[in-house]
Design an enzyme around this catalytic site. Structure first.
Site, PDB file in Angstrom:
ATOM      1  N   HIS A 114       0.244 -19.049 -10.513  1.00 31.67           N
ATOM      2  CA  HIS A 114       0.730 -18.120 -11.525  1.00 31.67           C
ATOM      3  C   HIS A 114       1.992 -17.431 -11.026  1.00 31.67           C
ATOM      4  O   HIS A 114       2.097 -17.105  -9.844  1.00 31.67           O
ATOM      5  CB  HIS A 114      -0.333 -17.068 -11.843  1.00 31.67           C
ATOM      6  CG  HIS A 114      -1.149 -17.372 -13.049  1.00 31.67           C
ATOM      7  ND1 HIS A 114      -2.529 -17.410 -13.043  1.00 31.67           N
ATOM      8  CD2 HIS A 114      -0.784 -17.659 -14.326  1.00 31.67           C
ATOM      9  CE1 HIS A 114      -2.972 -17.706 -14.253  1.00 31.67           C
ATOM     10  NE2 HIS A 114      -1.920 -17.859 -15.049  1.00 31.67           N
ATOM     11  N   ARG A 159      -8.344 -14.347 -25.600  1.00 32.55           N
ATOM     12  CA  ARG A 159      -8.080 -13.021 -26.173  1.00 32.55           C
ATOM     13  C   ARG A 159      -7.062 -13.113 -27.300  1.00 32.55           C
ATOM     14  O   ARG A 159      -7.078 -12.318 -28.234  1.00 32.55           O
ATOM     15  CB  ARG A 159      -7.591 -12.078 -25.077  1.00 32.55           C
ATOM     16  CG  ARG A 159      -7.338 -10.652 -25.529  1.00 32.55           C
ATOM     17  CD  ARG A 159      -7.016  -9.744 -24.365  1.00 32.55           C
ATOM     18  NE  ARG A 159      -5.886 -10.213 -23.581  1.00 32.55           N
ATOM     19  CZ  ARG A 159      -4.597  -9.977 -23.904  1.00 32.55           C
ATOM     20  NH1 ARG A 159      -4.305  -9.295 -25.003  1.00 32.55           N
ATOM     21  NH2 ARG A 159      -3.631 -10.415 -23.123  1.00 32.55           N
ATOM     22  N   CYS A 185      -3.998 -21.313 -19.152  1.00 36.87           N
ATOM     23  CA  CYS A 185      -3.702 -21.572 -17.738  1.00 36.87           C
ATOM     24  C   CYS A 185      -4.946 -22.048 -16.993  1.00 36.87           C
ATOM     25  O   CYS A 185      -4.921 -23.073 -16.313  1.00 36.87           O
ATOM     26  CB  CYS A 185      -3.140 -20.311 -17.069  1.00 36.87           C
ATOM     27  SG  CYS A 185      -1.431 -19.957 -17.508  1.00 36.87           S
ATOM     28  N   GLU A 197      -3.669 -19.933  -7.224  1.00 36.03           N
ATOM     29  CA  GLU A 197      -5.032 -19.702  -7.698  1.00 36.03           C
ATOM     30  C   GLU A 197      -6.031 -20.476  -6.850  1.00 36.03           C
ATOM     31  O   GLU A 197      -5.770 -21.606  -6.447  1.00 36.03           O
ATOM     32  CB  GLU A 197      -5.166 -20.110  -9.161  1.00 36.03           C
ATOM     33  CG  GLU A 197      -4.316 -19.301 -10.121  1.00 36.03           C
ATOM     34  CD  GLU A 197      -4.786 -17.868 -10.260  1.00 36.03           C
ATOM     35  OE1 GLU A 197      -5.929 -17.559  -9.836  1.00 36.03           O
ATOM     36  OE2 GLU A 197      -4.013 -17.051 -10.791  1.00 36.03           O
TER      37      GLU A 197
END
Length: 208
Positions: A163, A86, A139, A76
């Site tokens: 990831h 979510r 994360c 990342e």
């Protein structure tokens, strides 16, 4: 060189988390490795990480997490100061449009050589690409917290987030990688980061 590598406990109804399974399987080459499993919980995860960083000095810290649906290993590039969940975390927390740290800057860049890491992985036949968003779940929360800690309390420690895809036992339809391959990828990313101070000057941009 002292390296801290973290993965997450399972979340979202999963029985395993490939990030932690791969972290446990890494066989260090030329560095001393400490591993740590983080809770998939907003704020608590950063506190656990903070305690580990306060206990000893690390030259390099890499946090990892599951990105179900992604086909490749993705270092990342950017952590944003935003929690927007979510789904609930493992304690039922579900922040919406909240900062990770109210006093923190809008974003941090990884201090890993993300492009060089991707080049090293692809050279070994491991699918990889640079990612420009770590989402807005735990994360990214940990990624942002890690970069804030190294920027403020542990200067000189390089850090970032990676990831990883599902493992094959988690899915029949989504992309996946064997845990052993993911562990090999993490070792290669670590060794690339320890030997590369200046990242490659090559494009890893996207149009959307």
């Amino acid at each position: 060189m002292e390296v801290l590598l973290t993965g997450f406990e399972p979340f979202g109804g999963e029985r395993t988390n490939p990030s932690w399974e791969a972290v446990k399987a890494v066989e260090p080459t030329g560095y001393t490795l400490t591993t740590l499993e983080l809770p998939c919980v907003f704020h608590e995860s950063i506190e656990v990480l903070k305690d580990a960083l306060d206990e000893r000095h690390y030259d390099l810290v890499i946090a990892t997490g599951q990105a179900g649906g992604r086909p490749d290993v993705t270092p990342e590039r950017t952590a944003v100061n935003l929690d927007d969940a979510r789904i609930p975390d493992n304690r039922g927390n579900r922040p919406v449009d909240e900062p990770v740290l109210p006093e923190g800057p809008t974003a941090y860049f990884s201090t890993l050589p993300v492009k060089a890491a991707v080049a090293a992985l692809t050279a070994e036949g491991i699918p990889a690409s640079v990612s420009h968003t770590a989402g807005t779940f735990v994360c990214n929360h940990v990624f942002y917290g890690l970069m804030h800690l190294t920027a403020t309390a542990h200067p000189g420690t390089r850090a970032g987030f990676v990831h990883v895809p599902f493992s094959p036992d988690q899915t029949e339809d989504a992309p996946s990688l064997p845990v052993g391959t993911t562990a090999k990828a993490l070792d290669l990313i670590i060794r690339t980061a320890l030997t590369t101070r200046t990242d490659l000057r090559t494009t890893a941009g996207t149009l959307h």
